[in-house]
Design a protein around this motif. Structure first.
Motif, PDB file in Angstrom:
ATOM      1  N   GLN A  26       0.832  -1.211   0.000  1.00  0.00           N
ATOM      2  CA  GLN A  26       0.000   0.000   0.000  1.00  0.00           C
ATOM      3  C   GLN A  26       0.865   1.259   0.000  1.00  0.00           C
ATOM      4  N   GLN A  27       0.361   2.283  -0.655  1.00  0.00           N
ATOM      5  CA  GLN A  27       1.024   3.592  -0.691  1.00  0.00           C
ATOM      6  C   GLN A  27      -0.010   4.639  -1.082  1.00  0.00           C
ATOM      7  N   PHE A  28       0.136   5.868  -0.541  1.00  0.00           N
ATOM      8  CA  PHE A  28      -0.785   6.945  -0.858  1.00  0.00           C
ATOM      9  C   PHE A  28      -0.026   8.134  -1.419  1.00  0.00           C
ATOM     10  N   TYR A  29      -0.621   8.738  -2.474  1.00  0.00           N
ATOM     11  CA  TYR A  29      -0.059   9.943  -3.070  1.00  0.00           C
ATOM     12  C   TYR A  29      -1.193  10.928  -3.313  1.00  0.00           C
ATOM     13  N   PRO A  30      -1.230  12.075  -2.600  1.00  0.00           N
ATOM     14  CA  PRO A  30      -2.298  13.054  -2.835  1.00  0.00           C
ATOM     15  C   PRO A  30      -2.116  13.744  -4.180  1.00  0.00           C
ATOM     16  N   THR A  31      -3.241  14.041  -4.840  1.00  0.00           N
ATOM     17  CA  THR A  31      -3.178  14.636  -6.178  1.00  0.00           C
ATOM     18  C   THR A  31      -3.928  15.951  -6.290  1.00  0.00           C
ATOM     19  N   GLY A  32      -4.637  16.366  -5.258  1.00  0.00           N
ATOM     20  CA  GLY A  32      -5.423  17.588  -5.345  1.00  0.00           C
ATOM     21  C   GLY A  32      -4.608  18.830  -5.023  1.00  0.00           C
ATOM     22  N   PHE A  33      -5.277  19.990  -5.085  1.00  0.00           N
ATOM     23  CA  PHE A  33      -4.645  21.266  -4.771  1.00  0.00           C
ATOM     24  C   PHE A  33      -4.782  21.613  -3.293  1.00  0.00           C
ATOM     25  N   ALA A  34      -5.626  20.870  -2.559  1.00  0.00           N
ATOM     26  CA  ALA A  34      -5.842  21.132  -1.142  1.00  0.00           C
ATOM     27  C   ALA A  34      -5.326  19.949  -0.320  1.00  0.00           C
ATOM     28  N   ASP A  35      -5.359  20.093   1.009  1.00  0.00           N
ATOM     29  CA  ASP A  35      -4.933  19.015   1.885  1.00  0.00           C
ATOM     30  C   ASP A  35      -5.800  17.781   1.680  1.00  0.00           C
ATOM     31  N   ALA A  36      -5.219  16.621   1.923  1.00  0.00           N
ATOM     32  CA  ALA A  36      -5.944  15.357   1.923  1.00  0.00           C
ATOM     33  C   ALA A  36      -5.908  14.795   3.339  1.00  0.00           C
ATOM     34  N   ALA A  37      -7.004  14.157   3.742  1.00  0.00           N
ATOM     35  CA  ALA A  37      -7.068  13.580   5.085  1.00  0.00           C
ATOM     36  C   ALA A  37      -7.950  12.347   5.066  1.00  0.00           C
ATOM     37  N   TYR A  38      -7.547  11.345   5.861  1.00  0.00           N
ATOM     38  CA  TYR A  38      -8.407  10.182   6.046  1.00  0.00           C
ATOM     39  C   TYR A  38      -8.324   9.689   7.478  1.00  0.00           C
ATOM     40  N   LEU A  39      -9.380   8.974   7.884  1.00  0.00           N
ATOM     41  CA  LEU A  39      -9.432   8.341   9.200  1.00  0.00           C
ATOM     42  C   LEU A  39      -9.040   6.884   9.019  1.00  0.00           C
ATOM     43  N   LEU A  40      -8.053   6.443   9.812  1.00  0.00           N
ATOM     44  CA  LEU A  40      -7.455   5.128   9.607  1.00  0.00           C
ATOM     45  C   LEU A  40      -7.562   4.272  10.864  1.00  0.00           C
TER      46      LEU A  40
END
Length: 265
Positions: A241-255
């Motif tokens: 698994q790996q995450f890469y944000p692509t938007g112009f704003a912050d990214a957040a998730y609950l894990l």
């Protein structure tokens, strides 16, 4: 012209709707956009629709839910489960949470509750709009230590830390980090644009991930998936698994992840 730009007649599906699906279920992970998760109901909640995001039938060792509680709805009476612990996180709306041993809490977005095994609680929508919450149930793995105390708090009361030293990362540990009484963590993970995992992770921990804000690409197994707010991912043990944000704003998730226990043989 893209399909979503074509005119649509009321009561009919847009062109291209049939067979198009971002959802994927594999032996050790599942990627589920909200549009494909059907609603159900729970006997101990009234005026509530539920979408079950993860369950043992999927391969998970926990159950995770998206609850939508109508105004006036909730638990008609106190609810408790022996040996089962609960966690709730408010996405939107207003409500009230009452748990044995704790003062009542008026809920707003960002509030969360940890309910120890065997502890009674009530949950209700006191507002005029639906109360949307994430819920989680997990069987408690006792190891001879006392059970954890109940927790009612808000994410604004939890400091944002960064133990990685990498720019653009943020962590909020909603449950006490390193407290061996707890057998799982619930963490808010924050990413500035351009921040990402340094490596593809492959580990024994299981995850339930709900995307709260922003967007990005998530690598699961051998595939990349575009993830948006409202999407859910279940990851079994040893899922690359790996995450890469692509938007112009912050990214957040609950894990969610299981921790602090040895491997059962």
């Amino acid at each position: 012209m893209r399909p979503h730009q074509l005119p649509v007649t009321t009561g009919r599906f847009p062109p291209g709707a049939i067979g198009h699906n971002r959802g994927v279920v594999r032996p050790n992970y599942a990627f589920m956009p909200p549009e494909g998760v059907l609603i159900s109901r729970l006997p101990h909640f009234s005026g509530t629709i539920v979408r079950i995001l993860a369950a043992p039938v999927l391969g998970a060792k926990f159950a995770q839910y998206l609850l939508e509680i109508a105004p006036g709805g909730g638990t008609p009476e106190a609810f408790r489960e022996e040996d089962i612990q609960h966690f709730y996180y408010v996405l939107s709306g207003q409500g009230r949470f009452v748990m044995a041993g704790m003062p009542a809490c008026d809920l707003r977005p960002g509030h969360f509750a940890y309910v120890p095994p065997g502890t009674a609680f009530t949950l209700s929508n006191t507002g005029s709009e639906p109360l949307r919450m994430l819920g989680l149930r997990k069987r408690f793995e006792a190891i001879g230590l006392p059970a954890p105390e109940p927790i009612l708090s808000h994410r604004d009361e939890i400091p944002v830390t960064n133990h990685t030293g990498a720019d653009g990362r943020g962590f909020q540990f909603l449950l006490p980090w390193g407290d061996m009484r707890f057998d799982f963590e619930m963490n808010l993970m924050w990413f500035k644009p351009g921040a990402h995992f340094p490596d593809v992770e492959t580990h024994v921990m299981e995850h339930g991930l709900y995307m709260l804000e922003g967007q990005g690409l998530y690598f699961l197994g051998t595939e990349w998936h575009e993830i948006w707010a409202g999407d859910f991912i279940w990851m079994g043990g040893y899922c690359p698994q790996q995450f890469y944000p692509t938007g112009f704003a912050d990214a957040a998730y609950l894990l969610y992840k299981n921790v602090n226990r040895d491997v059962a043989l």
